[in-house]
Design a protein around this motif. Structure first.
Motif, short mmCIF file in Angstrom:
data_model
loop_
_atom_site.label_atom_id
_atom_site.label_comp_id
_atom_site.label_asym_id
_atom_site.label_seq_id
_atom_site.Cartn_x
_atom_site.Cartn_y
_atom_site.Cartn_z
N ASP A 58 0.76 -1.34 -0.06
CA ASP A 58 0.06 0.09 -0.10
C ASP A 58 0.76 1.33 -0.04
OD1 ASP A 58 -2.07 -1.26 -0.14
OD2 ASP A 58 -2.63 -1.21 2.02
N ASP A 87 2.32 1.75 -3.43
CA ASP A 87 1.38 2.05 -4.51
C ASP A 87 1.11 3.61 -4.23
OD1 ASP A 87 -0.98 1.65 -6.39
OD2 ASP A 87 -1.94 2.53 -4.50
N ALA A 88 0.96 4.11 -2.82
CA ALA A 88 0.71 5.51 -2.63
C ALA A 88 1.93 6.41 -3.06
CB ALA A 88 0.40 5.60 -1.05
N GLN A 105 3.99 5.69 -5.28
CA GLN A 105 4.21 5.92 -6.70
C GLN A 105 3.23 6.95 -7.29
OE1 GLN A 105 5.29 2.20 -8.20
NE2 GLN A 105 5.15 2.74 -10.21
N GLU A 106 1.99 6.90 -6.65
CA GLU A 106 1.09 8.04 -7.16
C GLU A 106 1.65 9.27 -6.78
OE1 GLU A 106 -1.10 7.58 -9.09
OE2 GLU A 106 -2.25 9.38 -9.03
N VAL A 158 2.01 12.39 -9.56
CA VAL A 158 1.76 13.60 -9.68
C VAL A 158 2.73 14.74 -9.50
CG1 VAL A 158 0.54 15.40 -7.99
CG2 VAL A 158 -0.31 13.28 -8.55
N GLN A 171 2.74 17.26 -1.27
CA GLN A 171 1.67 16.23 -0.86
C GLN A 171 1.95 15.41 0.35
OE1 GLN A 171 0.69 14.04 -4.64
NE2 GLN A 171 2.70 14.91 -5.26
N LEU A 197 -2.90 7.20 3.37
CA LEU A 197 -3.74 6.02 3.12
C LEU A 197 -4.84 5.85 4.09
CD1 LEU A 197 -0.55 3.48 2.72
CD2 LEU A 197 -2.33 3.82 1.04
N TYR A 238 -8.29 7.43 2.75
CA TYR A 238 -8.86 6.67 1.76
C TYR A 238 -9.31 5.34 2.13
CZ TYR A 238 -7.79 11.18 -0.61
OH TYR A 238 -7.90 12.19 -1.01
N ASP A 262 -6.96 3.14 -13.43
CA ASP A 262 -5.78 3.94 -13.13
C ASP A 262 -4.94 2.76 -12.59
OD1 ASP A 262 -3.70 5.42 -11.54
OD2 ASP A 262 -5.24 7.00 -11.90
N ASP A 263 -3.55 2.82 -12.67
CA ASP A 263 -2.78 1.52 -12.20
C ASP A 263 -2.45 1.57 -10.56
OD1 ASP A 263 -1.41 3.83 -12.96
OD2 ASP A 263 0.85 3.02 -12.72
N SER A 264 -2.76 3.01 -10.14
CA SER A 264 -2.68 3.05 -8.53
C SER A 264 -3.80 2.78 -7.84
CB SER A 264 -2.25 4.73 -8.34
OG SER A 264 -2.24 4.67 -7.19
N VAL A 265 -3.78 1.79 -6.91
CA VAL A 265 -4.96 1.79 -5.74
C VAL A 265 -5.63 3.25 -5.23
CG1 VAL A 265 -5.71 0.35 -4.04
CG2 VAL A 265 -4.02 -0.71 -5.55
N LEU A 266 -4.47 3.65 -4.74
CA LEU A 266 -4.63 5.18 -4.15
C LEU A 266 -5.52 5.99 -4.99
CD1 LEU A 266 -4.41 7.13 -1.60
CD2 LEU A 266 -2.01 7.76 -2.89
N ALA A 267 -4.91 6.12 -6.22
CA ALA A 267 -5.67 6.98 -7.24
C ALA A 267 -7.05 6.56 -7.64
CB ALA A 267 -4.99 6.97 -8.54
N LYS A 308 -8.95 5.03 -5.35
CA LYS A 308 -10.02 5.11 -4.41
C LYS A 308 -10.16 6.69 -4.20
CE LYS A 308 -8.27 1.36 -1.04
NZ LYS A 308 -7.26 1.21 -0.09
N GLN A 309 -8.97 7.60 -4.63
CA GLN A 309 -9.33 9.04 -4.54
C GLN A 309 -10.42 9.34 -5.50
OE1 GLN A 309 -5.39 10.21 -5.48
NE2 GLN A 309 -5.15 10.98 -3.50
N LYS A 338 -13.66 7.94 -3.97
CA LYS A 338 -14.23 8.95 -2.89
C LYS A 338 -14.77 10.38 -3.35
CE LYS A 338 -13.07 9.84 1.82
NZ LYS A 338 -12.08 9.95 2.77
N ASP A 354 -6.91 7.42 -16.46
CA ASP A 354 -5.48 8.03 -16.25
C ASP A 354 -4.82 7.78 -17.72
OD1 ASP A 354 -3.24 8.67 -14.95
OD2 ASP A 354 -2.84 6.48 -14.29
N GLN A 404 -6.99 17.63 -13.45
CA GLN A 404 -5.44 17.34 -13.19
C GLN A 404 -5.53 16.59 -11.71
OE1 GLN A 404 -3.53 21.23 -12.37
NE2 GLN A 404 -1.64 20.18 -11.10
N LYS A 405 -4.56 15.86 -11.58
CA LYS A 405 -4.27 15.01 -10.17
C LYS A 405 -3.54 15.75 -9.10
CE LYS A 405 -4.07 10.08 -11.55
NZ LYS A 405 -3.27 8.97 -11.45
N PRO A 406 -3.81 15.43 -7.83
CA PRO A 406 -4.83 14.65 -7.34
C PRO A 406 -6.28 15.31 -7.55
CG PRO A 406 -3.26 15.59 -5.60
CD PRO A 406 -3.08 15.87 -6.81
#
Lengths: 200, 121
Positions: A7, A10-11, A13-14, A18, A127, A197, A200, B9-14, B16-17, B20, B54, B103-105
């Protein structure tokens, strides 16, 4: 040393994605062209791996390395190292309006590095809710020892390496940005990632 | 008929963002894909009303997805949500038929505004 959880990775990486987007947008505006982006690669490395990457490779005559340190609150710190592949640095420098000589080619590289690393790190720091300050970017052909000394201190026994690839086809210009975050910085990074994390 | 949305999107976080950030009155079944190829597989088996896409992804990137949607003449609305904010890239996705670029996020207000602008909520 604690590895990043799936996790956290992944976070991170995101967040990098950005930050990379912001940096390449600035670079694209500066060079007035399109910068091609790839998904950043993250891995855990040892100092020997880092030093091996700094060794000059005979096949890569045109390679230039620029390094810039950063430090923030709660021990978040690291080094941003940019590896350039330029088929013709002089041509690029001339197009960007630098008078033609070696000193100006070097100045162009540190200018581009400054745009890439500060934009990237400002976004990443924002961030992660971390205020960062930076050292001046330096061309490693002059001052490689400084970086090597830093990497060889105990806190760097293991470091997180994030590789980001910026490719500018119009100028035959490629840049690999390697972000090195040592153990101490990594703990803070993990805490901040966990906080994100939880949202979300 | 109810709306089905796809977050790619390849990111789990993205993912979820984005999920949500969707407004409460966005009445849709939400599916997810972790790269462009997965998205195309889903798009070829069911009708997707809106794709949140994405751009920078492994396997097949967002540009590849937009090209395939255009080539297959699919009716799905595409809203690009990307960190790659270069003007040239925004122009390219618009030419390939994307409705909007965020634009992200992702900002929930912006997403809400775009969804209502295109009658999706």
């Amino acid at each position: 040393m604690a590895m990043l959880s799936a996790d956290q990775q992944d976070a991170l990486q995101e967040l990098m994605n950005v930050a990379m987007g912001m940096a390449s947008d600035q670079l694209a505006r500066y060079l007035n062209t399109l910068v091609h982006l790839q998904v950043p690669a993250i891995r855990l490395v040892q100092p020997s791996d880092l030093l091996a990457q700094l060794e000059p490779d005979d096949a890569e005559h045109q390679r230039q390395v620029v390094s810039q340190g950063f430090i923030g609150d709660a021990g978040f710190q690291g080094e941003a190292v940019l590896f350039y592949q330029l088929s013709n640095a002089r041509q690029l420098a001339t197009m960007l309006g630098y008078p033609a000589d070696d000193a100006n080619d070097a100045e162009m590289l540190t200018d581009i590095s400054s745009i890439l690393t500060t934009t990237f790190l400002n976004s990443l720091g924002g961030q992660l809710s971390a205020q960062l300050s930076y050292s001046a970017p330096r061309l490693l052909s002059d001052q490689q020892e400084l970086l090597v000394q830093r990497i060889e201190t105990p806190g760097w026994r293991a470091a997180l390496q994030v590789s980001i690839h910026y490719q500018v086809i119009d100028y035959a210009f490629q840049c690999e940005m390697v972000l090195l975050i040592p153990e101490l910085g990594l703990q803070t990074l993990q805490q901040r990632l966990d906080a994100i994390l939880l949202e979300y | 008929m109810s709306l089905t949305a796809l977050i790619c999107d390849d990111s789990v976080l993205a993912r979820k963002q984005v999920k949500k950030s969707l407004p409460e009155n966005f009445a849709a079944t939400v599916l997810t894909a972790s790269n462009g190829q997965e998205a195309l597989d889903i798009l070829s088996t069911q009708e997707i009303g809106v794709v949140f896409l994405d751009l920078t992804m492994p396997e097949l990137d967002g540009i590849g997805v937009l090209e395939a949607i255009k080539a297959r003449q699919l009716k799905s609305c595409v809203i690009v949500i990307s960190a790659d904010i270069q003007p040239e890239m925004q122009k390219r996705v618009a030419e390939l038929g994307a409705l909007a670029f965020i634009q992200k996020p992702v900002n929930p207000d912006k997403l809400n505004q775009i969804l209502s602008q295109y009658g999706l909520i």
